[in-house]
Every structure is written in structure tokens, then in C-alpha cells.
Design an enzyme around this catalytic site. Sequence first.
Site, PDB file in Angstrom:
ATOM      1  N   ASP A 316     -17.822 -26.334  54.541  1.00 51.00           N
ATOM      2  CA  ASP A 316     -17.171 -27.371  55.554  1.00 51.00           C
ATOM      3  C   ASP A 316     -17.958 -28.645  55.934  1.00 51.00           C
ATOM      4  OD1 ASP A 316     -14.753 -28.379  56.707  1.00 51.00           O
ATOM      5  OD2 ASP A 316     -15.291 -27.416  58.669  1.00 51.00           O
ATOM      6  N   GLY A 352     -17.057 -30.084  61.523  1.00 55.53           N
ATOM      7  CA  GLY A 352     -17.623 -29.756  60.387  1.00 55.53           C
ATOM      8  C   GLY A 352     -18.886 -29.085  60.297  1.00 55.53           C
TER       9      GLY A 352
END
Length: 427
Positions: A316, A352
Amino acid sequence: MTTSSILNTNDKVDNSNNDVKILKLINCRLIIKEELLSDQVLFIDVTNGKILDGQKIFFQERNWSRLNTMQILDCNNLIVSPGYIDIQINGGFGVDFTADVDIVEGLKIVSKELLKRGCTSFCPTIVSSDSKIYENILPKIRQRKGSVKDGAEILGVHCEGPFIAPEKKGAHQEKVLKSATNGIKDFQEVYGMKNLNNIKIITLAPEVEGVNDTISELVKRNIVVSIGHTSSSVKDSERAIENGATLVTHLFNAMQAFHHRDPGPVGLLGSFNIKVTLSNKIKPYYGLICDGIHSHPNSVKIAYSSHPKGAIIVTDAMAAAGLSDGIYKLGEMEAKVSEDYVFINGTETLAGSKITMDDSVKNFRKFTGCSIVEAINSATINPAKALGVQNKKGILSEGNDADIIFLDDDLNVKKVFVAGIEFRLNK
Ligand SMILES: [Zn+2]
């Protein structure tokens, strides 16, 4: 080059030259039937970048002239693993796949950098956007083979949103989120009809109006449906699995916390009696961000213990991955990176990670106490199966792509091959 030229792992393999047709790796440690076995050999067909069956070479093709063009590489007992696969990565190394004006150039930069971290294929991930942005970006992210020249293979786009829950939007912009009252037509309208061909994964919230009933339509179009950014109950989540969803996006994050009366999507790890129609998977695969920030190590361990075959290590990662602290792009927003934490600038919302695949695999092993093989599987064969590409990626079997990494016992990446050719690490 002939069979007599034996190289050491410290040497660079020059198999890009036309004379070498086969590369024989000797003295490797290979994963065979879930075990790491020493003193193994592996053959690579350099002409097409595929794994060869060693027995066939000698018994069926004894007089094969290509045997005279074989180069031998001594792996010095290093682990020889399939390359890592990252199915959720928003960017890295200064590039943001959603925001960058020159996405083609951005993909080139990231694809090369990923190889250095042992990641040989990936799904560029686009955060929730309006249709104009999808119209611009999606046609430019085509599936493409991996190579030393182009970098890691692009397996297809992961579209995270925009059919997600506003209250679980995380770092996504609320103004672009959508419902699907018109079913598949809404998906076609937002992404663009033709662009669906470039999409490998869609992360969606099953409880958003019209979404759960559209999952089967997406699956019929060979799209992997992942449950994420959702307030879904366990009941709605199980219905999504019945409809063909096979994945959960960054487990624990952007979904309701585990509650014993209604465990939400996390509860899917305990499901065992779902009536599945469109796939043969009862429990879904699930992505885990292993930076020690997005999920506590104990949570990673609990998830892994309850469903080890479903674990998929994802980064991510956003634009700051591989770079130092600072302010970076994240879609139309900005993210602030400070000491491994990535927040939407001015907020405390995580946006993220900045971790890379090699470090993620090391952390996963540390968090779960699993074996080296189990850690590697969670970054190779599990994601390959989740995407249905296990007949070319994620396992070093005959006919599969020779995307290979050498690892030491601490899981440091020592050598990388993509499509059978060595990528020169400048470490
Ligand atoms: Zn997300």
C-alpha cells in the site's frame, strides 16, 4: 559460453548475450512441497524467459544443441524464490500513479525500483477519482511483461474505489465516491467501458447501494473483487463472497473493528459455510500492510493464524516509498511523511505506507513467527492465486516466468532475475 563456465553468485550473469540459451542454477535452496530444500538445481530457458523442467532437458532432449550453450551459476546455498508480487501499490520513489501527469514515465521509474526490492510484478493502484481522471490514466496502464529494460511486470490496475463507504474513506476524497444504483452501468460509466479490460482488481464496499448485486457482473469480466473501505457487516461481507468477491483489501484498515457479535469483513477469516457460486473459494484472500503502523504485529499474527493460506503481503505504498521524510502527492491531496508514518497533510488519517516489499516480508515473518517458506508464500504464490495467475507467476514450476530472486536467511535480496535475465542491483 559453454557448460564449463561456472559463475559464483557474486558474479554478474551475462545471459543477455545471444550465445547463452539455458541458465542452470546449482546449489540452490528451493521451496519444494512447502519445504526449503538444499542442493537443488533450477533451469531457465533464457530465450523465452521461462522455467525449464530439468528432467525433460536431459531425457527428452539429450542431443539438444542448446545444452552446449548452458551457463552455470553457483547459488552458494542461497534461497532461490519466485519474485514478490505487490497487488496494492499507489506509487513510490516520488511517483503517485493517480496524480502524476506523466503516468507512463512514472510507471517506468517505479517498475525499475521495485526490482531492486525483489518485487517482479505488481498492480498499480489508483485511489478513488472522478471519471475524467480514470479516462486519462486507465488506458495508459496496460498489462505488460516484465523485463530488465522495462522493470517489474504490470499485472493490471487495482482500482481502489470509488464505490466505497464515505465513513470509511480513509485517504480517499469523499466528493468522488459513488453508489451503483444502475449496477454495472455505473462502473462502466465511471471507469470507461473499454478501460475495464485494464483493471485486475476493484476494491469496493458491498453495502453501498447497488454494489453487492453488481459483484457477479464484475467477476464475469475477469475482475478480482475485493472488499474494502467498507462498513459492511459480516452478513453483507459473506453475501459479497457468495456473489464472487475473493479478496479483502488491507485487512483491519478502513473497515469496522472486530466485534465479537458482528465481526464485519474481518469475520470472513472465520467463515466456513458460505454458499459460493462464482468461485470455489470459501474464505477470501486478504491483504496485510506489514509496516507495524497500519496493523499491530499481534493483529497480523491473529489474522495469519486463523487463515494462513489467504495471507497476502501488500505495501500500500505511496509516493514516499524509498525516499526520505517530506510532503508528497497523494491523488489530489498531499501526504506528510515523518518517521515512517504517512498522514494526509494536516490530519491524523493514515494515507498509505512508505514500506517496500522486501522489508514487508521481513516484518511479516517477525510479526507472525512463521517459517521462511510461509513468509515467501504470502508474497508470491498467495497473491498469484488471488489473481488467478499462478500458471505464470508466484511459483518456480515449468513454463512459468523466470522471475526469480535470491535471498539470504535474513530475507535480504541478493540477486534478481526478471524473465530469465539478471537485473543488475547497484547496491
Ligand atoms: Zn485503502
